[in-house]
Write a protein that holds these residues in place. Structure first.
Motif, PDB file in Angstrom:
ATOM      1  N   PHE A  19       0.834  -1.208   0.000  1.00 16.41           N
ATOM      2  CA  PHE A  19       0.000   0.000   0.000  1.00 16.41           C
ATOM      3  C   PHE A  19       0.865   1.254   0.000  1.00 16.41           C
ATOM      4  O   PHE A  19       0.512   2.254  -0.608  1.00 16.41           O
ATOM      5  CB  PHE A  19      -0.917   0.014   1.230  1.00 16.41           C
ATOM      6  CG  PHE A  19      -2.186  -0.750   1.041  1.00 16.41           C
ATOM      7  CD1 PHE A  19      -2.233  -1.836   0.188  1.00 16.41           C
ATOM      8  CD2 PHE A  19      -3.334  -0.382   1.722  1.00 16.41           C
ATOM      9  CE1 PHE A  19      -3.392  -2.546   0.005  1.00 16.41           C
ATOM     10  CE2 PHE A  19      -4.512  -1.099   1.544  1.00 16.41           C
ATOM     11  CZ  PHE A  19      -4.541  -2.179   0.690  1.00 16.41           C
ATOM     12  N   ALA A  20       1.965   1.199   0.717  1.00 15.32           N
ATOM     13  CA  ALA A  20       2.781   2.400   0.844  1.00 15.32           C
ATOM     14  C   ALA A  20       3.818   2.496  -0.265  1.00 15.32           C
ATOM     15  O   ALA A  20       4.571   3.463  -0.304  1.00 15.32           O
ATOM     16  CB  ALA A  20       3.471   2.419   2.205  1.00 15.32           C
ATOM     17  N   PRO A  22       3.804   3.256  -3.518  1.00  9.68           N
ATOM     18  CA  PRO A  22       3.916   4.494  -4.295  1.00  9.68           C
ATOM     19  C   PRO A  22       4.569   5.607  -3.494  1.00  9.68           C
ATOM     20  O   PRO A  22       5.419   6.335  -3.999  1.00  9.68           O
ATOM     21  CB  PRO A  22       2.464   4.861  -4.616  1.00  9.68           C
ATOM     22  CG  PRO A  22       1.667   3.680  -4.354  1.00  9.68           C
ATOM     23  CD  PRO A  22       2.412   2.829  -3.390  1.00  9.68           C
ATOM     24  N   LEU A  23       4.187   5.657  -2.206  1.00  8.76           N
ATOM     25  CA  LEU A  23       4.734   6.699  -1.344  1.00  8.76           C
ATOM     26  C   LEU A  23       6.236   6.514  -1.166  1.00  8.76           C
ATOM     27  O   LEU A  23       7.004   7.470  -1.249  1.00  8.76           O
ATOM     28  CB  LEU A  23       4.035   6.663   0.013  1.00  8.76           C
ATOM     29  CG  LEU A  23       4.596   7.655   1.023  1.00  8.76           C
ATOM     30  CD1 LEU A  23       4.093   9.034   0.704  1.00  8.76           C
ATOM     31  CD2 LEU A  23       4.224   7.274   2.417  1.00  8.76           C
ATOM     32  N   ILE A  24       6.657   5.247  -0.938  1.00 10.87           N
ATOM     33  CA  ILE A  24       8.082   4.998  -0.719  1.00 10.87           C
ATOM     34  C   ILE A  24       8.861   5.404  -1.963  1.00 10.87           C
ATOM     35  O   ILE A  24       9.883   6.098  -1.888  1.00 10.87           O
ATOM     36  CB  ILE A  24       8.320   3.517  -0.395  1.00 10.87           C
ATOM     37  CG1 ILE A  24       7.628   3.150   0.918  1.00 10.87           C
ATOM     38  CG2 ILE A  24       9.802   3.206  -0.306  1.00 10.87           C
ATOM     39  CD1 ILE A  24       7.575   1.683   1.195  1.00 10.87           C
ATOM     40  N   PHE A  25       8.322   5.000  -3.118  1.00 11.43           N
ATOM     41  CA  PHE A  25       8.957   5.335  -4.385  1.00 11.43           C
ATOM     42  C   PHE A  25       9.072   6.852  -4.542  1.00 11.43           C
ATOM     43  O   PHE A  25      10.150   7.385  -4.839  1.00 11.43           O
ATOM     44  CB  PHE A  25       8.118   4.728  -5.513  1.00 11.43           C
ATOM     45  CG  PHE A  25       8.652   5.008  -6.874  1.00 11.43           C
ATOM     46  CD1 PHE A  25       9.827   4.417  -7.299  1.00 11.43           C
ATOM     47  CD2 PHE A  25       7.980   5.857  -7.728  1.00 11.43           C
ATOM     48  CE1 PHE A  25      10.319   4.679  -8.544  1.00 11.43           C
ATOM     49  CE2 PHE A  25       8.473   6.122  -8.971  1.00 11.43           C
ATOM     50  CZ  PHE A  25       9.648   5.533  -9.389  1.00 11.43           C
ATOM     51  N   GLY A  26       7.951   7.549  -4.317  1.00  9.22           N
ATOM     52  CA  GLY A  26       7.954   9.009  -4.465  1.00  9.22           C
ATOM     53  C   GLY A  26       8.851   9.668  -3.450  1.00  9.22           C
ATOM     54  O   GLY A  26       9.528  10.650  -3.747  1.00  9.22           O
ATOM     55  N   MET A  27       8.856   9.117  -2.229  1.00  7.43           N
ATOM     56  CA  MET A  27       9.674   9.696  -1.172  1.00  7.43           C
ATOM     57  C   MET A  27      11.142   9.680  -1.568  1.00  7.43           C
ATOM     58  O   MET A  27      11.852  10.667  -1.395  1.00  7.43           O
ATOM     59  CB  MET A  27       9.445   8.878   0.104  1.00  7.43           C
ATOM     60  CG  MET A  27      10.101   9.416   1.326  1.00  7.43           C
ATOM     61  SD  MET A  27       9.364  10.939   1.842  1.00  7.43           S
ATOM     62  CE  MET A  27       8.059  10.353   2.860  1.00  7.43           C
TER      63      MET A  27
END
Lengths: 298, 316
Positions: A19-20, A22-27
């Motif tokens: 779930f996270a 995309p966020l990890i990638f963007g981060m």
């Protein structure tokens, strides 16, 4: 071969990573790497060459030139910090007051709430503020004149009154300044009102009932119940207001101009890092001061 | 017969004059305050609307205060032409609505992971999310620009095509990519709001769903999202409006393509109007044209919005 099946917790943890993701990638791609790069640029000078750019390491040259040669930066930095220090307490106090007001039951409350949240929509952009000032500057000849005059007069009388009653001039200036900038303060406290209002809704009514039976007045129950219960939200709002007032002020304009009009990327990066350190310092100090007083119910 | 004192006592007990007066005074003060604040908020808006309909003749006429004497739509026409209103409007709608929907998906997913599906390092990741709110966008402005100017997924594109990255400036991709990876405008705040909200939903509900055989995905879509409607409405409105008003990221990533907020900035230069007062009047009309769609939207949404605020339950 038997493999031990995953426990529910492990399974959920893997779903969490999914779930996270995309966020990890963007981060990593859009936050951490740019942050590191920005720090690297601030220590060097960027030259545009064909098909890209070159980074030449220069040490702390950008930082020293910022405080020795640059005519605008120290002044703008100090100005924006002072504006922040003046505005943030006012915003917090006003938004708490407005939230308490809007939390009471009275006729026309839905309308009043709708109006109070209007600034979230209208004045959240830098353009809206820019154009109000330019309009007042240009159009005051024709229209705004009467309004302007009476506003100055009012706060003048108010300050006279307060000075005579023995308040110190610093406080009087602060209060009259607040009255003069009421629109600015109201328009930047929309989100804060919202957060406080949501917090006020979550205070259990039984606390008020008990205090009323014990004979507490409305004033007392505000300071003994409402205020302690919203202190966590004061912390949240403090952080939000500080970052918000800093995200739309003169210094940002200066940083952008240095980057895209003067094309001095290194200097601009250095500016932004000094600015970031200032913001971080102020946040750390104010959060450190407030968080000791914060009361957690549970 | 009772004594007068007893009557007075009865009177006080029945009508309670002190409390009543207190209540009345407070009602009056509150009404004045609320009306005053409403006035302060609405006044500039009314002034703008009134000025927008004025013709050039009315500017220097001191007798015109609110209702214009020469009612005209000329200002709107000039402002629309100068700012290419319809193309800019369409671009803004594309960007705002697409980013709103995409970042809603990415933020709710991430927030659910932070609230319930803890994994190793999720605490640190959440601190980093808070960090993104605190770091001024200017700090990562240049690297971000260069990232999209020479866009390359860890060197993959260079490997296959031999070119030095793709130029994504002046396309909508920077917005979509940032929204899809929950790194768009103020996304840290949205993740925070959703996380707080998901944590407020009782765990028993999820356990019941699990016992009934729902997987994580199903629980998320059928249980968590429908329960989070108030937070969703709040965040939808915020993200749409902030993206609409944003001029910072837009002017960073779009140099040629104009949206409403940037076309407004260029309008003053493009007008070539000798009279500065009339120019500022046209600019005022431009501002009104920019916020008018938001105002219309807010008129319809505000009821749900104000209600949802009460149930959002954002806590520290």
């Amino acid at each position: 071969m038997f493999k031990k099946p995953m426990t529910l917790k492990q399974k959920n943890a893997w779903y969490g990573v999914l779930f996270a993701s995309p966020l990890i990638f963007g981060m990593i791609m859009l936050f951490i790497l740019p942050l590191i790069q920005s720090f690297r640029y601030s220590l060097s000078s960027l030259d545009m060459v064909e098909g890209g750019f070159e980074v030449n390491y220069e040490g702390f040259a950008n930082y020293t030139s910022l405080f020795t040669d640059n005519p605008d930066f120290p002044r703008t930095l100090v100005e924006s910090v002072v504006t922040m220090v003046v505005n943030v307490p006012l915003i917090i106090i006003f938004s708490l007051f407005a939230a308490v007001l809007l939390n009471q039951k009275f006729r026309g409350r839905p309308f009043a709430r709708a109006v109070f949240f209007l600034p979230v929509i209208l004045a959240s952009s830098a353009i809206a503020n820019m154009d109000i000032s330019s309009f007042v500057g240009g159009g005051a000849i024709g229209t705004g004149n009467g309004e302007e005059g009476s506003g100055v007069l009012q706060s003048f009388e108010l300050s006279e009154m307060m000075l005579e009653s023995g308040l110190s001039p610093v406080i009087v200036d602060y209060i009259t300044g607040a009255v003069d900038r009421i629109y600015e303060i109201i328009s930047s406290s929309g989100v804060q009102i919202l957060i406080f209002l949501a917090g006020l809704q979550s205070i259990s009514p039984s606390l008020y009932e008990a205090s009323k039976i014990e004979g507490a007045t409305g004033y007392e129950s505000f300071w003994k119940i409402t205020f302690p219960m919203v202190t966590p939200l004061i912390l949240t709002n403090l952080v939000y207001s500080i970052t918000d007032t800093f995200s739309s002020n003169q210094i940002n304009l200066l940083i952008s101009e240095t980057a895209f009009q003067v094309f001095d990327f290194g200097l601009s990066a250095a500016m932004s890092w000094v600015f970031f350190l200032c913001v971080g310092l102020i946040l750390a100090i104010s959060v450190g001061l407030i968080s000791r007083k914060v009361f957690y119910y549970d | 017969m009772k004594s007068p004192a007893a009557y007075a006592d009865l009177f006080v007990r029945r009508y309670n004059p002190v409390d009543r007066t207190k209540g009345l005074v407070w009602t009056v003060i509150r009404t004045v305050l609320v009306l005053g604040f409403c006035f302060v908020i609405l006044f500039p808006l009314f002034l703008r609307i009134s000025i927008a309909f004025r013709s050039k003749v009315d500017i220097y006429d001191p007798t015109v205060l609110w209702i214009p004497r020469h009612f005209t739509l000329e200002n709107f026409k000039i402002a629309m032409e100068a700012s290419n209103y319809f193309t800019a409007f369409l671009h803004t709608v594309y960007i705002s609505s697409s980013t709103t929907i995409i970042q809603m998906a990415s933020c709710t997913l991430a927030a659910y992971a932070f609230a319930r599906l803890r994994f190793k390092g999720s605490g640190i990741l959440f601190i980093l999310v808070i960090f993104t709110i605190v770091v001024p966008p200017q700090t990562i402005m240049i690297p971000l620009y260069l990232t999209y100017r020479y866009f390359d997924l860890f060197g993959l594109i260079q490997l296959f095509t031999g070119k030095k990255g793709l130029n994504l400036i002046d396309t909508f991709w920077p917005f979509i990519i940032s929204a899809g990876t929950a790194m768009g405008l103020k996304n840290g705040l949205y993740i925070y709001i959703f996380r707080q909200f998901f944590r407020g939903i009782p765990k028993e509900v999820e356990e019941a769903a699990l016992v009934d055989g729902a997987g994580v995905l199903r629980t998320f879509f059928r249980i968590m999202l429908p329960n989070a409607v108030p937070a969703i409405i709040t965040v939808l409105l915020f993200s749409f409006v902030w993206q609409w008003n944003d001029s910072y990221y837009v002017s960073l990533f779009l140099k040629q393509v104009k949206v409403l907020s940037t076309s407004l900035m260029d309008m003053g230069v493009g007008l070539k109007e000798p009279d500065p007062v009339y120019t500022s009047m046209l600019l005022n009309t431009g501002v009104l044209l920019t916020i008018a769609p938001l105002l219309v939207m807010y008129l319809f949404v505000q009821r749900y919005f104000v209600e949802s605020v009460e149930r959002t339950g954002i806590t520290g």
